[in-house]
Design an enzyme around this catalytic site. Structure first.
Site, PDB file in Angstrom:
ATOM      1  CG  ASP A  71      -0.202  -0.056   2.556  1.00  0.00           C
ATOM      2  OD1 ASP A  71       0.800  -0.791   2.662  1.00  0.00           O
ATOM      3  OD2 ASP A  71      -0.616   0.655   3.493  1.00  0.00           O
ATOM      4  CD  GLU A 133       4.435   0.375   6.690  1.00  0.00           C
ATOM      5  OE1 GLU A 133       5.351   0.583   7.494  1.00  0.00           O
ATOM      6  OE2 GLU A 133       3.972   1.292   5.982  1.00  0.00           O
TER       7      GLU A 133
HETATM    8 ZN   LIG Z   1       6.940   2.339   3.800  1.00  0.00          ZN
END
Ligand SMILES: [Zn+2]
Length: 373
Positions: A71, A133
């Site tokens: 992401d 993340e």
């Molecule tokens: Zn990163």
């Protein structure tokens, strides 16, 4: 396939954290499956969000994990001078969302794996690609819980290709979000004595939390690694009130803090709540999310793998949190090491030098060959 061509495709797949990662993970899977990797898509429970584990070679001593997140952060409101989801080259710089953080590493890894002599890989190579993340390492937290429950081991050596300008980083603080919901009593603002102002209560508590933050600056650890070797605290958001002529009965404050390795997030949360309670405010407090800190021993086997390629062999610390804090719970020894700069990550016109992308192909090919050959 040239790394720049992989990167062009990856950047074009909009994987801002609010969106699904499916198209990008399909692209990655398709390419490594063709190389003989076994791919597992691991659901997180969120639609369109999954983590990937791709494995090559037999499990035995040694081996390697290469990890990155799929992401990227949003582009809204940022002054981009070109389409963030179209890779653009200018003066040797590849510009686009995620070039540095961290699709450049993913693209270079694909090309490197195409080039290495896979017939000679004797030990397990595991690719761990995560989602969410940028929302606080949520994908890796779920993945690690699953792997722990299954008792599934992974190779201990682990490189996380976040942008570090090719510096090996063995430590970073975590990030914890605490929420405090202050309770007051509504009243007409012409008769404030009949109510209890929740925003004012929150204000007193915020000042007390700031004083705690200053005391924490004296509790120093890891002074050789960190420029701010203490738990930093930030009152980040506040929400309350519905009209200027109503005494507000509710106010929600979110406080972020960054525990160092070894400092207990629960304990720090309690200290924040305690500081707020000392003002006499009425509130409920809870931990919204914990992203763990990471600490790998100096001179680890992972460091020895990347050190020949490092611009500064000396091991440092990252200021930002990574999936490494979660992966370390599996007994891994992560080192954060990758191309590009964290300075340009999350910014408009994020870029990665084309030369650094190509260098990463050679780095990954060499590290894989030495770790798994
Ligand atoms: Zn990163």
């Amino acid at each position: 396939v040239e790394a720049v061509d992989h990167l062009r495709r990856l950047v074009a797949l909009d994987t801002v954290s609010s969106r699904p990662v499916v198209a990008l993970s399909d692209y990655m899977c398709e390419h490594v499956e063709a190389l003989g990797f076994q791919v597992e898509r691991r659901e997180t429970g969120e639609p369109g969000k999954h983590n990937l584990i791709a494995t090559f070679g037999p499990p035995r001593d040694g081996g390697l994990v290469l990890s990155g997140h799929m992401d990227v952060v949003p582009v809204d409101g940022q002054p981009w001078t070109s389409d963030p989801f179209r890779l653009t080259e200018r003066d040797g710089r590849l510009v686009g969302r995620g070039t540095a953080d961290m699709k450049g590493f993913l693209a270079a890894t694909l090309t490197a794996l195409e080039r290495v002599d896979r017939a000679r890989l004797q030990r397990e190579l595991v690719l761990v690609w995560t989602c969410d993340e940028e929302l606080g390492c949520l994908g890796s937290a779920t993945l690690v819980d699953q792997l722990l429950a299954e008792g599934r081991p992974l190779p201990r050596r682990c490189v996380i290709g976040e942008p570090t300008d090719f510096r090996p980083l063995r430590m970073h603080p975590g990030h914890v979000v605490s929420e405090l919901v202050f309770h007051g009593a509504a009243a007409h603002s012409s008769r404030p004595d009949l109510g209890v102002n929740a925003i004012e209560a929150a204000a007193d508590a915020i000042v007390a939390i700031r004083e705690l933050a200053r005391r924490l600056e004296h509790e120093r650890k890891f002074e050789d690694l960190l420029s701010r070797p203490w738990v930093t605290v930030n009152t980040g958001t506040i929400e309350g009130g519905s009209a200027v002529n109503i005494v507000p009965d509710r106010c929600v404050v979110r406080v972020g803090f960054r525990p160092l390795p070894g400092s207990d997030p629960e304990d720090l949360h309690e200290r924040i709540a305690h500081a707020a309670a000392a003002t006499g405010a009425r509130f409920d407090a809870r931990i919204v999310r914990v992203t763990p800190a990471m600490l790998t021993d100096a001179g680890s086997e992972t460091w020895r793998l990347v050190a020949p390629h490092a611009d500064h062999a000396h091991e440092g610390a990252a200021t930002f949190a990574t999936d490494g804090g979660n992966l370390a719970k599996l007994g891994l020894e992560p080192i954060v090491f990758g191309p590009g700069s964290i300075e340009v990550a999350h910014q408009a016109d994020e870029w990665l030098a084309r030369a650094d992308l190509e260098r990463t192909v050679d780095v990954v090919a060499d590290v894989v060959t030495r770790a798994c050959g």
